[in-house]
Design a protein around this motif. Structure first.
Motif, short mmCIF file in Angstrom:
data_model
loop_
_atom_site.label_atom_id
_atom_site.label_comp_id
_atom_site.label_asym_id
_atom_site.label_seq_id
_atom_site.Cartn_x
_atom_site.Cartn_y
_atom_site.Cartn_z
N VAL A 5 -15.03 33.78 -60.07
CA VAL A 5 -15.44 33.75 -58.67
C VAL A 5 -16.54 34.77 -58.48
N ARG A 6 -17.63 34.34 -57.84
CA ARG A 6 -18.72 35.28 -57.60
C ARG A 6 -18.99 35.41 -56.10
N MET A 7 -19.08 36.62 -55.63
CA MET A 7 -19.39 36.85 -54.22
C MET A 7 -20.91 36.93 -54.12
N LEU A 8 -21.50 36.07 -53.29
CA LEU A 8 -22.95 35.95 -53.28
C LEU A 8 -23.61 36.55 -52.04
N LEU A 9 -23.07 36.23 -50.88
CA LEU A 9 -23.77 36.61 -49.64
C LEU A 9 -22.82 37.23 -48.63
N GLN A 10 -23.40 38.07 -47.77
CA GLN A 10 -22.68 38.58 -46.61
C GLN A 10 -23.55 38.34 -45.39
N VAL A 11 -22.99 37.75 -44.36
CA VAL A 11 -23.74 37.51 -43.13
C VAL A 11 -22.94 38.10 -41.95
N HIS A 12 -22.76 39.41 -41.99
CA HIS A 12 -22.12 40.17 -40.90
C HIS A 12 -20.64 39.89 -40.70
N ASP A 13 -20.26 38.63 -40.51
CA ASP A 13 -18.83 38.35 -40.38
C ASP A 13 -18.41 37.24 -41.33
N GLU A 14 -19.25 36.99 -42.31
CA GLU A 14 -19.01 35.89 -43.24
C GLU A 14 -19.32 36.32 -44.67
N LEU A 15 -18.49 35.87 -45.60
CA LEU A 15 -18.77 36.08 -47.02
C LEU A 15 -18.89 34.71 -47.69
N VAL A 16 -19.87 34.60 -48.57
CA VAL A 16 -20.08 33.33 -49.27
C VAL A 16 -19.83 33.53 -50.77
N PHE A 17 -19.02 32.68 -51.34
CA PHE A 17 -18.66 32.77 -52.74
C PHE A 17 -19.07 31.50 -53.47
N GLU A 18 -19.24 31.65 -54.77
CA GLU A 18 -19.47 30.49 -55.64
C GLU A 18 -18.36 30.54 -56.69
N LEU A 19 -17.67 29.42 -56.85
CA LEU A 19 -16.52 29.44 -57.77
C LEU A 19 -16.26 28.06 -58.34
N PRO A 20 -15.63 28.02 -59.53
CA PRO A 20 -15.29 26.74 -60.12
C PRO A 20 -14.38 25.97 -59.16
N GLU A 21 -14.60 24.68 -59.08
CA GLU A 21 -13.83 23.85 -58.17
C GLU A 21 -12.32 24.08 -58.33
N GLY A 22 -11.91 24.24 -59.59
CA GLY A 22 -10.48 24.39 -59.87
C GLY A 22 -9.89 25.69 -59.39
N ASP A 23 -10.74 26.68 -59.05
CA ASP A 23 -10.24 27.98 -58.62
C ASP A 23 -10.04 28.08 -57.11
N VAL A 24 -10.49 27.06 -56.39
CA VAL A 24 -10.47 27.16 -54.93
C VAL A 24 -9.07 27.43 -54.39
#
Length: 948
Positions: free
Chosen positions: A890-909
């Motif tokens: 799981v990789r944490m990519l972005l922060q938008v003040h009250d939001e975090l965006v991650f990129e992760l393998p479908e199976g890890d969701v």
DNA sequence: CGGATCACG
DNA sequence: GACGTACGTGATCCGA
């Protein structure tokens, strides 16, 4: 003649709580809090150093509480039931206390089912029975029962913080009775912290008077019957059982089995190893030096340099008792060394290891840390003690800047990196940088994971946010140098030139490059000496150590990850926007009756108001017509087609130039991803800001803009996951202003704006809900009747009535605003729930507009800032939490003040979602317990748009 | 390089 | 007596 044996029993558990509250919140180079451990270590040192002095110890042991449960809980299940949890930055120090004790090779007593006090009593009596003197190192009032002499062997107490001996007279002063009656007094007065009942309504004064008069607890209780009618009599009769129970609870067990024989507690003085290892691990450098030097008591501790610690008296934590600032010799650029051989590099590495605290600065070929190549590294170990290691220079200064002269002698890049890596990654050496996130990212690309770190820019921000304006919010190196050192460093411009004549740093002649680069490290080192001590004194350590410093490597990693962007999709959008824009432009020109630059507000204003005769006003300073969205919307409402077209044109050109075109440009050719740069000092409130490109303002509010979000995509086999705090600022406002109705609504999961509408208007329909929403936001931003009137398109008088109604329904909001402003006016700064300060120097301005602007910002800052603190804490904990669960992809990519965006393998969701949600929802804990839940919304999808 | 505008929370 | 109105950001464009 054998000397008298003297046993010292250290009450370790009570000491660390006191040390924690008395000492600044220091941390070791790893960032572990060690303030209490430091105090404990110096105390043991002093005690061990008193070996064989008059009244000093011959034997010594440390006694600790093993657990919170003891036999007293079996007698009384409410015993110590009210104990608050220890502070969060004390908890990790408990095991270190044990490490410290072992490092001194001291016996440690920890027994199940009894308390430290019982073990101390038991050992004290055993020693006394053998004719030894005993000193109990504690200031716990319960232990005062033991003080006194028996058979020529005495027991006294030592309060190391006050350097005071406690003997019979001191006990009498405190309790009004001799030590043997202290237990009776304690039984009457009770203890709220330990939850010992005592007699309700009887405090220390009455208790000691009663015992003194009647001679014992039983006698005092018996005498109650004959007392004349009074509240006291009633209470004594009614609560007699409580007092008797309390008497049992405060009685120390003096017959515990002794796990270690007292003759085995012989003190050998201060050991070498493993104490040295312990001191080194935690950066207690002055103690380490003292150890190296032989002995001597740590009178003027200077550990965790430069956060000076004062263990004696009250200084060191109080605001008014500032340490004098360090003074340094003037900056001397000729003192710097250019390191051109491996031999000299090794010399500097050794010097850095010895110094333990060094400043580091990298010089690169460009500003973008993800594209820049390493050109050189500078190091500083002290004032004027700095060097520059050129690694990618082309010019040795022999020729002109337009003509390549011979390449200068340099340590080969790979060799230098290999040699520096262990130093830059060493736990024992603190690396200071000015905006060290940049250096972290550059060096990470050369395989170096720099740690531990400090950052002078962030130190400055955490101490002085809002105090000055300017470039990087007043936290840039040149400004800090001017402000704190009174020194102007060489500017980049002076070295590299500016504009078209600017040269890359690698072409700067070595002598000049050394002066510039080494000076930066030197200045950074000096700034650290100025700023770090202020942290403890000005209570900035909490936010720096717990929130901002841990975030640096986290944000650095997010920047290195970047996010994948679908270039073809953006290109297609650009094209569509271009054709549409061209069509619109043609129509606009037709409607205007002439060709003009639609993008020029000046020309547009003239077309609209002069040529076409629409009505509208001039804007103040520039004397220019305003043509912003609200004006155009008004004209459109009046039926002006051209206004509609211009609005549409503006939207499309904005989207094209700012997003679809610019984002394609921003794709890194090496990684194929877009790497933003977050600023940790960008927003006065503590929020992050994002630049190059700004990924915190990607469109979402309109369907056409949202297409851009569809271009943000995961790698194959992955998905994007977006996790948002829902209404976090309103929730925080409800908590901070203590608004029962809003808190209740959040607790029940109600629609908060609908609830507000019901409170204000008696009912919630589409219209009242929308108005309530506007009002709720107005509150967060500092309300004015005119502002609200403008938003709701009503008269200011009406707006004022709404505000009055709001304050009447939610009186907590009004008092929150009032109290916040009072505090800011008094202290000059606002504070978040986590202690982040924002300064408002214009809060007392004579200029009303300026003052009111500051007031609105001051109302908002604690709320916006607390929200920022919370998501930052979540970010710092996120990756460890995921890794603990085995989710390493799981990789944490972005922060938008009250939001975090991650990129992760479908199976890890499925596995990752609940962890992400929990970390975010619990991010305030344990430092702050909110009275509202933090709601998290999570979505996943094949694009950022789809993840919402 | 400042102002105007507009994208976001 | 005049002031000028929602908090916090960053990027782009125009025009001096």
């Amino acid at each position: 003649m054998a000397d008298k044996q003297h046993l010292y029993l250290v009450d370790g558990s009570s000491y660390i709580f006191r040390a924690y509250h008395r000492l600044p919140p220091l941390t070791d180079p790893d960032g572990t809090p060690v303030g209490a451990v430091y105090g404990y270590t110096t105390m043991l040192w002093k005690l061990a150093d008193d070996l064989d002095k008059a009244d000093g110890p011959t034997h010594l042991a440390v006694v600790l509480d093993k657990s919170s449960q003891s036999f007293r809980n079996e007698i009384y299940d409410q015993y110590k039931a009210n104990r608050p949890d220890p502070p969060e930055d004390l908890v990790p120090q408990f095991p270190l206390i044990r490490d410290a004790t072992r490092a001194f090779s001291l016996p440690m007593i920890e027994e199940e089912n009894v308390e430290a006090d019982d073990m101390i009593a038991s050992y004290a009596r055993e020693a006394q029975a053998r004719g030894w003197d005993v000193t109990i190192v504690s200031s716990d009032k319960d232990l005062m029962q033991l003080v006194g002499e028996k058979d020529g062997a005495k027991i006294d107490m030592l309060d190391t913080m006050k350097s005071a001996r406690i003997y019979v007279d001191e006990v009498k002063d405190k309790f009004g009775v001799p030590p043997e009656l202290v237990g009776d007094v304690l039984a009457l007065m009770g203890d709220s912290v330990d939850n010992i009942p005592g007699i309700f309504g009887v405090g220390p004064k009455t208790a000691s008077k009663l015992i003194d008069e009647h001679g014992s607890l039983t006698a005092a209780l018996d005498a109650a019957e004959d007392m004349k009618k009074s509240k006291l009599k009633e209470r004594l009769l009614e609560h007699r059982k409580d007092a008797e129970l309390s008497r049992v609870l405060v009685t120390l067990r003096e017959d515990c089995p002794l796990p270690i024989a007292i003759e085995d507690m012989k003190l050998d003085g201060i050991p070498g190893e493993p104490l040295a290892a312990f001191l080194e691990k935690h950066g207690f450098t002055s103690l380490l030096r003292r150890l190296d030097a032989g002995s001597g008591s740590p009178d003027r501790p200077n550990d965790l340099n430069p956060a000076k610690v004062e263990t004696k008296g009250d200084s060191g934590t109080s605001e008014g008792n500032r340490q004098p600032l360090p003074e340094f010799p003037a900056v001397d650029r000729s003192a710097y060394e250019t390191v051109q051989t491996m031999e000299r590099l090794e010399h500097w590495i050794a010097k850095c290891r010895a110094a333990r605290i060094i400043a580091v600065d990298t010089e690169t070929s460009a500003l973008d840390a993800m594209r820049a190549d390493l050109v050189g590294i500078s190091l500083a170990t002290g004032a004027n003690e700095a060097c520059y290691i050129p690694l990618g220079h082309l010019n040795d200064g022999g020729g002109g800047s337009d003509m390549f002269s011979e390449k200068p002698e340099q340590v080969p890049l790979d060799d230098a990196v290999a040699a520096l890596k262990p130093l830059l990654e060493s736990d024992a050496v603190l690396k200071i940088g000015q905006n060290i996130k940049y250096d972290l990212n550059v060096l990470a690309r050369y395989g170096i994971a720099v740690a531990p770190i400090d950052d002078t820019m962030i130190l400055s921000f955490d101490l002085d946010a809002g105090r000055s304006e300017g470039g990087v919010g007043g936290h840039g190196m040149d400004e800090l140098s001017e402000r704190h050192l009174g020194h102007t460093p060489l500017s980049f411009k002076e070295v590299c030139g500016t504009g078209r004549k600017q040269i890359p740093f690698g072409e700067v002649p070595l002598d000049k490059a050394t002066e510039y680069a080494a000076e930066d490290a030197d200045v950074t080192w000096r700034l650290h000496q100025h700023l770090k001590p202020r942290l403890a004194i000005e209570h900035g350590a909490r936010i720096y150590e717990r929130v901002d410093r841990p975030l640096i490597p986290v944000v650095a990693q997010m920047e290195r990850h970047g996010i994948k962007v679908d270039r073809a999709r953006l290109a297609k959008l650009s094209e569509e926007f271009a054709t549409e824009t061209a069509k619109l432009e043609k129509t606009i020109h037709e409607l205007a009756g002439k060709e003009f630059t639609v993008g020029s507000p000046k020309q547009l204003g003239e077309v609209l108001f002069d040529d076409l005769g629409h009505k509208g006003g001039k804007k103040g300073k520039s004397g220019q017509y305003s043509t912003d969205q609200s004006v155009l919307e008004r004209l459109s409402g009046d039926g002006a087609e051209i206004a509609d077209k211009v609005l549409e044109w503006r939207q499309l050109t904005k989207l094209k130039s700012t997003y679809t075109d610019a984002l394609q440009q921003a794709i890194n050719p090496d990684t194929g991803r877009v790497h933003t740069s977050y600023s940790l000092v960008g927003a006065q409130t503590g929020r992050l800001s994002s630049t190059d490109p700004n990924l915190q303002n990607i469109p979402i509010r309109t369907p056409i803009g949202r297409q851009i979000r569809e271009a943000f995509v995961p790698e194959n086999g992955n998905v994007l996951l977006a996790a948002d705090y829902s209404q976090i600022e309103l929730r925080l406002a409800a908590h901070m202003a203590d608004v029962p109705e809003l808190k209740e609504a959040f607790a029940e999961g109600e629609d908060i704006h609908a609830r507000t509408a019901r409170e204000m208007y008696g009912e919630a329909d589409r219209d009242t809900r929308a108005r309530a929403k506007t009002i709720n936001f107005a509150i967060l931003y500092g309300i004015s009747r005119w502002g609200l009137a403008g938003r709701l398109k009503i008269e200011p008088d009406e707006a004022q009535e709404l505000i009055d109604t709001y304050f009447k329904r939610f009186p907590g909001i009004q008092s929150y605003i009032h109290e916040t402003l009072e505090t800011v006016r008094e202290r000059g700064y606002s504070e978040t729930l986590f202690g982040r300060k924002t300064w408002f120097p214009r809060i007392g301005s004579k200029n009303q507009a300026e003052r009111q602007g500051s007031e609105r910002a001051a109302i908002n800052a604690p709320i916006q800032g607390t929200s920022a603190d919370i998501i930052k804490r979540a970010m710092a904990r996120m990756m460890p939490a995921l890794e603990d669960a085995g989710l390493e992809h799981v990789r944490m990519l972005l922060q938008v003040h009250d939001e975090l965006v991650f990129e992760l393998p479908e199976g890890d969701v499925e596995a990752a979602s609940p962890i992400i949600e929990r970390v975010m929802a619990e991010a305030a804990l344990p430092a702050v317990e909110l009275s509202v839940p933090l709601g998290i919304e999570i979505g996943t999808g094949a694009s950022w748009d789809a993840a919402h």
